[in-house]
Scaffold this active site. Structure first.
Site, mmCIF file in Angstrom:
data_model
loop_
_atom_site.group_PDB
_atom_site.id
_atom_site.type_symbol
_atom_site.label_atom_id
_atom_site.label_comp_id
_atom_site.label_asym_id
_atom_site.label_seq_id
_atom_site.Cartn_x
_atom_site.Cartn_y
_atom_site.Cartn_z
ATOM 1 N N ARG A 1 0.864 -1.105 0.149
ATOM 2 C CA ARG A 1 -0.099 0.048 0.007
ATOM 3 C C ARG A 1 0.883 1.126 0.043
ATOM 4 O O ARG A 1 0.226 2.383 -0.348
ATOM 5 C CB ARG A 1 -0.950 -0.013 1.005
ATOM 6 C CG ARG A 1 -2.257 -0.712 0.921
ATOM 7 C CD ARG A 1 -2.939 -1.104 1.980
ATOM 8 N NE ARG A 1 -2.644 -2.222 2.874
ATOM 9 C CZ ARG A 1 -3.194 -2.452 4.110
ATOM 10 N NH1 ARG A 1 -3.821 -1.459 4.853
ATOM 11 N NH2 ARG A 1 -2.598 -3.650 4.624
ATOM 12 N N GLU B 1 1.109 -5.670 13.567
ATOM 13 C CA GLU B 1 0.043 -5.503 14.400
ATOM 14 C C GLU B 1 -0.517 -7.139 14.173
ATOM 15 O O GLU B 1 -0.873 -7.734 15.419
ATOM 16 C CB GLU B 1 -1.181 -4.529 13.793
ATOM 17 C CG GLU B 1 -2.322 -4.487 14.829
ATOM 18 C CD GLU B 1 -3.553 -3.700 14.427
ATOM 19 O OE1 GLU B 1 -3.505 -3.384 13.014
ATOM 20 O OE2 GLU B 1 -4.218 -3.485 15.195
HETATM 21 O O1 LIG Z 1 2.704 -0.102 11.690
HETATM 22 P P1 LIG Z 1 2.709 -1.622 11.360
HETATM 23 O O2 LIG Z 1 2.192 -2.726 12.430
HETATM 24 O O3 LIG Z 1 3.955 -2.271 10.707
HETATM 25 O O4 LIG Z 1 1.389 -1.934 10.191
HETATM 26 C C1 LIG Z 1 1.355 -0.826 9.136
HETATM 27 C C2 LIG Z 1 1.384 -1.618 7.959
HETATM 28 O O5 LIG Z 1 0.656 -2.876 7.705
HETATM 29 C C3 LIG Z 1 0.144 -2.823 6.400
HETATM 30 O O6 LIG Z 1 0.776 -3.544 5.465
HETATM 31 P P2 LIG Z 1 0.902 -4.950 5.137
HETATM 32 O O7 LIG Z 1 2.308 -5.557 5.870
HETATM 33 O O8 LIG Z 1 -0.313 -5.592 5.872
HETATM 34 O O9 LIG Z 1 1.152 -5.254 3.616
HETATM 35 P P3 LIG Z 1 -0.012 -4.898 2.659
HETATM 36 O O10 LIG Z 1 0.404 -3.459 2.457
HETATM 37 O O11 LIG Z 1 0.826 -5.551 1.140
HETATM 38 O O12 LIG Z 1 -1.321 -5.046 2.712
HETATM 39 C C4 LIG Z 1 -0.021 -1.252 6.179
HETATM 40 O O13 LIG Z 1 0.152 -1.109 4.772
HETATM 41 C C5 LIG Z 1 1.393 -0.901 6.554
HETATM 42 O O14 LIG Z 1 2.430 -0.998 5.761
HETATM 43 N N1 LIG Z 2 -6.009 -2.149 11.334
HETATM 44 C C1 LIG Z 2 -5.452 -2.150 10.242
HETATM 45 N N2 LIG Z 2 -6.155 -1.764 9.226
HETATM 46 C C2 LIG Z 2 -5.299 -1.741 8.031
HETATM 47 N N3 LIG Z 2 -4.172 -2.007 7.593
HETATM 48 C C3 LIG Z 2 -3.379 -2.413 8.716
HETATM 49 N N4 LIG Z 2 -2.249 -2.506 8.885
HETATM 50 C C4 LIG Z 2 -1.877 -3.155 9.947
HETATM 51 N N5 LIG Z 2 -3.023 -2.803 10.951
HETATM 52 C C5 LIG Z 2 -4.126 -2.331 9.899
#
Ligand SMILES: O=P(O)(O)OC[C@H]1O[C@H](OP(=O)(O)OP(=O)(O)O)[C@H](O)[C@@H]1O
Ligand SMILES: Nc1ncnc2[nH]cnc12
Length: 171
Positions: free
Chosen positions: A58, A95
């Site tokens: 993202r 998370e």
């Molecule tokens: O602050 P944090 O606990 O590290 O979480 C935040 C991250 O989690 C999500 O990505 P994810 O790893 O789910 O991957 P994605 O973007 O491919 O869905 C979001 O886009 C952030 O990059």
């Molecule tokens: N609560 C949440 N919603 C969307 N993206 C996330 N990445 C980590 N935590 C998330």
């Protein structure tokens, strides 16, 4: 425009107890997407930097149109095994679950100023790792910008000393 209204919250995804902030509802709305990128430009236009770095996936969605709008280069930080040239790698906690991230070794020249972008700050694991990867290459992190900040997870604590900014906050 109230951007929070454009984000869909889904309970118990991808695990029980997580309230997932779904930005696809914002992304599919052309006016809202345009407004979002313009707002981010406004938020960081006081900063001087050479490159935008964004973590998969993202961070790419937000980071690339922003880089285009600000006429900066975009550097992807990717999940392991995706980047073809030589990389540096870091393990981190999320998370939900854990993961690792990589950056191309030659992506940033020592001394280059970097703005880090992602869609969401939760625990801060992803952005903290992204900061470390940039610094490992000798880049200078001038700021961290996320569209959404989950205040209740205190992610900015892991980014102490850095200029962390966000547009939408969930208490
Ligand atoms: O602050 P944090 O606990 O590290 O979480 C935040 C991250 O989690 C999500 O990505 P994810 O790893 O789910 O991957 P994605 O973007 O491919 O869905 C979001 O886009 C952030 O990059
Ligand atoms: N609560 C949440 N919603 C969307 N993206 C996330 N990445 C980590 N935590 C998330």
């Amino acid at each position: 425009m109230n951007l929070k209204d454009k984000i869909r919250v889904i309970s118990d995804f991808p695990e029980k107890g997580i309230r997932f902030k779904d930005i696809t509802t914002l992304l599919k709305d052309g006016e809202a997407l345009h407004y979002t990128i313009d707002k981010i430009v406004e938020e960081i236009k006081d900063k001087e930097f050479d490159l935008i770095v964004g973590p998969e996936s993202r961070g790419f969605i937000i980071g690339t149109p922003l880089a285009y709008a600000m006429k900066k280069g975009f550097i992807p930080v990717r999940k392991p095994g995706k980047l073809p040239a030589e990389t540096v790698k870091l393990q981190y906690d999320l998370e939900y679950g854990s993961d690792a991230l990589e950056i191309h070794k030659d992506a940033i020249k020592p001394g280059q100023k970097v703005m880090i972008i992602d869609d969401l700050l939760a625990t801060g694991g992803t952005l903290r790792s992204t900061v470390k990867l940039v610094e490992q290459l000798g880049g200078e992190v001038v700021g961290v910008l996320c569209l959404i900040e989950l205040m209740y997870l205190n992610g900015r604590e892991t980014l102490k000393g850095y200029d962390v900014r966000s547009l939408i906050k969930y208490e």
